[in-house]
Design an enzyme around this catalytic site. Structure first.
Site, PDB file in Angstrom:
ATOM      1  N   ARG A 117     -70.789  47.699  -2.090  1.00 17.19           N
ATOM      2  CA  ARG A 117     -70.877  46.268  -2.416  1.00 17.19           C
ATOM      3  C   ARG A 117     -72.350  45.918  -2.516  1.00 17.19           C
ATOM      4  O   ARG A 117     -73.146  46.316  -1.650  1.00 17.19           O
ATOM      5  CB  ARG A 117     -70.210  45.422  -1.343  1.00 17.19           C
TER       6      ARG A 117
ATOM      7  N   HIS B 134     -64.582  42.564  -8.834  1.00 16.49           N
ATOM      8  CA  HIS B 134     -64.142  43.019  -7.512  1.00 16.49           C
ATOM      9  C   HIS B 134     -62.776  43.697  -7.681  1.00 16.49           C
ATOM     10  O   HIS B 134     -61.748  43.169  -7.279  1.00 16.49           O
ATOM     11  CB  HIS B 134     -64.039  41.807  -6.582  1.00 16.49           C
TER      12      HIS B 134
ATOM     13  N   LYS C  47     -87.282  49.767   3.168  1.00 15.64           N
ATOM     14  CA  LYS C  47     -88.623  50.312   2.864  1.00 15.64           C
ATOM     15  C   LYS C  47     -88.891  50.300   1.368  1.00 15.64           C
ATOM     16  O   LYS C  47     -89.928  50.776   0.911  1.00 15.64           O
ATOM     17  CB  LYS C  47     -88.720  51.752   3.382  1.00 15.64           C
TER      18      LYS C  47
ATOM     19  N   ARG D 212     -63.196  41.833   5.332  1.00 14.47           N
ATOM     20  CA  ARG D 212     -61.967  42.504   4.902  1.00 14.47           C
ATOM     21  C   ARG D 212     -62.215  43.752   4.074  1.00 14.47           C
ATOM     22  O   ARG D 212     -61.625  44.798   4.313  1.00 14.47           O
ATOM     23  CB  ARG D 212     -61.081  41.559   4.075  1.00 14.47           C
ATOM     24  N   THR D 213     -63.071  43.641   3.061  1.00  7.37           N
ATOM     25  CA  THR D 213     -63.202  44.772   2.139  1.00  7.37           C
ATOM     26  C   THR D 213     -63.742  45.991   2.890  1.00  7.37           C
ATOM     27  O   THR D 213     -63.194  47.086   2.805  1.00  7.37           O
ATOM     28  CB  THR D 213     -64.120  44.396   0.954  1.00  7.37           C
TER      29      THR D 213
HETATM   30  C1  NCD Z   1     -64.282  37.972  -1.735  1.00  9.46           C
HETATM   31  C2  NCD Z   1     -65.587  38.568  -2.200  1.00  9.46           C
HETATM   32  O1  NCD Z   1     -66.366  39.117  -1.425  1.00  9.46           O
HETATM   33  O2  NCD Z   1     -65.820  38.481  -3.401  1.00  9.46           O
HETATM   34  N1  NCD Z   1     -63.867  38.384  -0.481  1.00  9.46           N
HETATM   35  C3  NCD Z   1     -63.228  39.567  -0.321  1.00  9.46           C
HETATM   36  O3  NCD Z   1     -63.703  40.601  -0.714  1.00  9.46           O
HETATM   37  N2  NCD Z   1     -62.030  39.547   0.264  1.00  9.46           N
HETATM   38  C4  NCD Z   1     -64.227  36.509  -1.907  1.00  9.46           C
HETATM   39  C5  NCD Z   1     -65.353  35.668  -1.404  1.00  9.46           C
HETATM   40  O4  NCD Z   1     -66.340  36.124  -0.858  1.00  9.46           O
HETATM   41  O5  NCD Z   1     -65.226  34.467  -1.594  1.00  9.46           O
END
Ligand code: NCD
Length: 350
Positions: free
Chosen positions: A104, A132, A83, A54-55
């Protein structure tokens, strides 16, 4: 340094700015096409060192719907990270290709570390078990549109509150809105970290911790379910989990809403999906609109982000998951909080 508006932690931004992004997200949800040229000629980089559906895809969709283009990786093993390239060099180079970068990374504080050497704004799309913030923007837009208010709500947060970064960002931010109350529902070994409880407290919000989902349900306006973050557990660690069943729904208020950042791993029964209170798929959809709003606002560069305070810099962060433990060239920096100091990258107490 400090030339860009980054989104590392929503606490770095005034609440009015956060509300502006949520309102803009609501307008974009209604009038998406109106914004289709906003990022013409702009490039978004997505650097994902951890899995994401999703993100990552909602950021990519957001940029494409704004008329922009994309670069990036979703598997660092296909980049020079494999590397042995450090975070500083990857960030420095990619930020010279892009106008805005979404990152991320499994390491706590990595977005802030990246911002130190970036030549464009950085958006934190999850830094280990820490924060997040863009999931929180998604949650706020969903709450605003589905409950009509961000204040005077009782919010139950259930699941892995220790390693679940979405719950940390959410509670930090929702506790800034008047009259909100929190019920933290988890196994004792996965309870909310003290530093988040301290912030909720300092913001003047009540919270209590309980270990039964059924007992919490009747009072909740919002139930925020999360999965167990098994990948962040130490070896051999096990913890109990809670499951929302279709039967449990009878215990909930008729106008409550059920949220989940997703992915779900059995903690909400599939039969719950058909209940009108289940809003988690809608929530994922709203994530595109609020991320469109975020990109628009960040590119205006109205609030250059203060990254390090150096109120104390002669000590070493003891959190082994902190980015300073991995990227040794980073300067140590701690800020005073009450009568102690916290790491500027990962918020660990000195
Ligand atoms: C979450 C995350 O990556 O922290 N998911 C997200 O970004 N929608 C929640 C999760 O991984 O449980």
């Amino acid at each position: 340094m400090n030339r860009f508006t980054h989104l590392i932690d929503l606490d770095d931004l005034p609440i009015s700015y956060i509300e502006k992004i949520v309102s803009l997200g609501a307008d974009i949800a209604e009038n998406t096409a109106k914004y289709s040229e906003y990022c013409k000629d702009k490039v978004l980089a997505t650097l994902f060192y951890e899995p994401s559906t999703r993100t990552q895809m909602s950021f990519q969709t957001a940029m494409l719907r704004l008329g922009g283009t994309l670069i990036g990786f979703d598997n660092p093993e296909t980049s020079s990270v494999a590397k042995g390239e450090n975070l500083k060099d990857t960030t420095k180079v990619v930020s010279s290709y892009a106008d805005i970068m979404v990152m991320r990374n499994p390491v706590e504080g990595s977005a802030k570390a990246a911002a130190l050497s970036s030549d464009c704004p950085i958006i934190n799309a999850g830094d280990g078990g820490h924060l997040h913030p863009t999931q929180t923007l998604t949650d706020l837009l969903t709450i605003k549109l589905e409950k009509g208010q961000l204040e005077n709500l009782t919010i139950g947060v259930c699941g892995d509150l220790k390693y679940g970064r979405t719950t940390h960002s959410l509670c930090k931010t929702l506790s800034k809105f008047r009259g909100n109350k929190f019920v933290f529902i988890s196994a004792p070994e996965l309870s909310m970290p003290d530093y988040i409880k301290d912030i909720v407290n300092a913001n003047g919000c009540e919270f209590r911790e309980i270990f039964s989902l059924e007992d919490a349900l009747p009072e909740l306006d919002i139930l925020y379910m999360t999965r167990i973050q098994r990948e962040r557990f130490p070896v051999g660690f096990e913890a109990a989990r809670f499951i929302l069943t279709a039967e449990n729904l009878t215990l909930m208020k008729p106008d409550a809403i059920i949220l989940h950042p997703l992915p779900r791993v059995d903690e909400i029964e599939i039969a719950v999906d058909d209940d009108p209170r289940a809003k988690y798929f809608l929530q994922a959809k709203y994530g595109v609109y609020v991320r469109m709003a975020l990109i628009i606002e960040i590119l205006k560069n109205e609030y250059p982000t203060k990254l390090l305070s150096y109120e104390c810099s002669d000590r070493v962060c003891a959190n082994e998951k902190c980015v300073t433990a991995k990227e040794k060239y980073l300067p140590q920096s701690f800020s005073r909080k009450g009568d102690t100091f916290v790491c500027d990258y990962c918020e660990a107490v000195l």
